[in-house]
Design a protein around this motif. Sequence first.
Motif, PDB file in Angstrom:
ATOM      1  N   GLY B  21     -20.567 -31.485 -74.393  1.00  0.00           N
ATOM      2  CA  GLY B  21     -19.852 -32.777 -74.571  1.00  0.00           C
ATOM      3  C   GLY B  21     -18.927 -32.800 -75.722  1.00  0.00           C
ATOM      4  N   TRP B  22     -18.685 -33.943 -76.294  1.00  0.00           N
ATOM      5  CA  TRP B  22     -17.863 -33.901 -77.323  1.00  0.00           C
ATOM      6  C   TRP B  22     -18.526 -35.258 -78.266  1.00  0.00           C
ATOM      7  N   ARG B  38     -20.882 -37.559 -76.657  1.00  0.00           N
ATOM      8  CA  ARG B  38     -20.296 -38.374 -74.918  1.00  0.00           C
ATOM      9  C   ARG B  38     -19.977 -36.933 -74.112  1.00  0.00           C
ATOM     10  N   ASP B  39     -20.419 -37.058 -72.880  1.00  0.00           N
ATOM     11  CA  ASP B  39     -20.185 -35.996 -71.815  1.00  0.00           C
ATOM     12  C   ASP B  39     -19.391 -36.492 -70.649  1.00  0.00           C
ATOM     13  N   GLY B  40     -18.887 -37.862 -70.664  1.00  0.00           N
ATOM     14  CA  GLY B  40     -18.297 -38.100 -69.588  1.00  0.00           C
ATOM     15  C   GLY B  40     -19.132 -38.812 -68.469  1.00  0.00           C
ATOM     16  N   HIS B 119      -3.493 -39.269 -72.388  1.00  0.00           N
ATOM     17  CA  HIS B 119      -4.543 -38.334 -72.396  1.00  0.00           C
ATOM     18  C   HIS B 119      -5.826 -38.243 -73.343  1.00  0.00           C
ATOM     19  N   LEU B 122      -7.653 -41.824 -72.369  1.00  0.00           N
ATOM     20  CA  LEU B 122      -8.544 -41.953 -71.372  1.00  0.00           C
ATOM     21  C   LEU B 122      -9.951 -41.699 -71.777  1.00  0.00           C
ATOM     22  N   ARG B 123     -10.294 -41.175 -73.036  1.00  0.00           N
ATOM     23  CA  ARG B 123     -11.491 -41.074 -73.293  1.00  0.00           C
ATOM     24  C   ARG B 123     -12.274 -42.190 -73.871  1.00  0.00           C
ATOM     25  N   GLN B 127     -10.904 -47.615 -71.189  1.00  0.00           N
ATOM     26  CA  GLN B 127     -10.203 -46.916 -70.157  1.00  0.00           C
ATOM     27  C   GLN B 127     -11.039 -45.979 -69.143  1.00  0.00           C
ATOM     28  N   HIS B 128     -12.138 -45.771 -69.459  1.00  0.00           N
ATOM     29  CA  HIS B 128     -13.156 -45.139 -68.773  1.00  0.00           C
ATOM     30  C   HIS B 128     -13.720 -46.122 -67.684  1.00  0.00           C
ATOM     31  N   ILE B 131     -10.889 -46.657 -65.139  1.00  0.00           N
ATOM     32  CA  ILE B 131     -10.648 -45.694 -63.963  1.00  0.00           C
ATOM     33  C   ILE B 131     -12.161 -45.577 -63.261  1.00  0.00           C
TER      34      ILE B 131
END
Lengths: 300, 300
Positions: B21-22, B38-40, B119, B122-123, B127-128, B131
């Motif tokens: 992740g991030w 954070r991994d989405g 771009h 979105l993270r 915004q997550h 979407i």
Amino acid sequence: MTSVNIKDLYKVENKEVSLNGWVYNLRSIGKIWFMILRDGTGLLQCVVVKKEVEPDVFQLESSLTQESSVTVFGIVRKEPRAPGGYELGVTSIRVHQIAKEYPISPKEHGTDFLMNHRHLWLRSKKQHAIIRIRHQVVKASRDFFDQHGFTLVDSPILTANAVEGTTDLFELGYFDRSAFLTQSGQLYQEAGAMAFGKVYCFGPTFRAEKSKTRRHLTEFWMIEPEMAYCNLDQDMDWAEKYVSYVVKWCLEHCKTELETLERDTSTLEKVIPPFPRITYDDAVDILRKNGVDFQYGGDF
Amino acid sequence: MTSVNIKDLYKVENKEVSLNGWVYNLRSIGKIWFMILRDGTGLLQCVVVKKEVEPDVFQLESSLTQESSVTVFGIVRKEPRAPGGYELGVTSIRVHQIAKEYPISPKEHGTDFLMNHRHLWLRSKKQHAIIRIRHQVVKASRDFFDQHGFTLVDSPILTANAVEGTTDLFELGYFDRSAFLTQSGQLYQEAGAMAFGKVYCFGPTFRAEKSKTRRHLTEFWMIEPEMAYCNLDQDMDWAEKYVSYVVKWCLEHCKTELETLERDTSTLEKVIPPFPRITYDDAVDILRKNGVDFQYGGDF
């Protein structure tokens, strides 16, 4: 009286119902005539007996034409010999419109003729089957990615950039500048994958290739998944799982349609992972052994 | 060692796992530091204790930045106070890339700035959430029509005709002629409804309206169902069923996302059929009583 669809007739056996649809076929044997009704969900044999209906209903046999729109009233009867297993003992018919001659006959038509009558051609059995299978392919594709934690991030169609070179792009005026129709949502999906881990888009894509053959489409729908932290083997695992899921779904849900198209489904039944995998080098070797002049390092 | 997503941690309690992740956030209290990963699929608190990891891993606290990409190894522990209910006792960290400064901070940014960093924007949490809700609205819409016997017949985007007047169309060169971007798939759906009874399309639609406001989109996705043999009351029944199905689905499947967006869901919970229905004449009366200069016979 209940209005039903042909595919749901099994729920109303022996009941009096009405059905809305279009005349698919007519056949007479004197004091009885048969109308095959089409309603978009199936075909139904409707039996019109002289002594069971009003004279004006019985006389419709001479005025009805293929694709005329009608509401048919009658009793649903089990009839194993009929397509779908049921037939309708007609009590009355309401005509909405007598159709002009339907231009598509069982004889062979040229592609130009059929494409110019595409809106009517859609009503024929094979076109029906093709569209229904396409629908199930789309549904299975979306279901697969939805079920596996991919987030749908639709990429825009109007773009400022070219993904794969500018020669094949459709260009249009966009207010005081110009824009292109997308060739791929890939760049957006790559940003999306960093935000969501796994993403996909599924929308129309455009290629302005000059070659207008049956194998070159200017507009088509494309599904594009992108995953962060995924290596090549895992990528191939996803591809195998996805393709085999869609094939299995269609084999299960499009049996009738595949029969209509006279498909040999035995090849489709073999689409089960793991698929054989070969290295790039082996693939190049195979091409060269078969006489293809292939430049090492290029795309296949 | 199993590689897992944050949303699946409940399956691997007390196990040693790895997560890709991030870095979302960092916080130190001396001999312990915390990294929110954070991994989405979610956020995870990772606890790095000086005596439990190699010195070079402990020292990462000073070099890691927000959105740096990492693989974290550790033991999954239940922790009711942590977001998601689990935390990770870190055993090691592999750094893939140290990210440059992430430009979006909790402070207010202008729309231009955010759109130019779309771009990366979105993270962020909101915004997550947007979407993800959009994804579920799309899914619920398609599921609804699929479950009710509608056949998907995608209308083409490139068209020769205008549906609603030619002034608002994007025009492009199509080989030796010109074409337009569709404003609506309606004409194709009308032909489709006569072939299949009930059809829908769901794809991008374009409007070249000059007004560039927040309420005027040049490109958006639109769902368009068409039914044969359907009267106005039945049409309204379908609209009610569809809207309430989508709202219910989202309330059930986007709870967290609606919370993130601080939505008052009580209004959504009221979206249950039957909806109030009024006649055209009554609607015109209401408008006029409220001082709107409305021309009888016009569109609302």
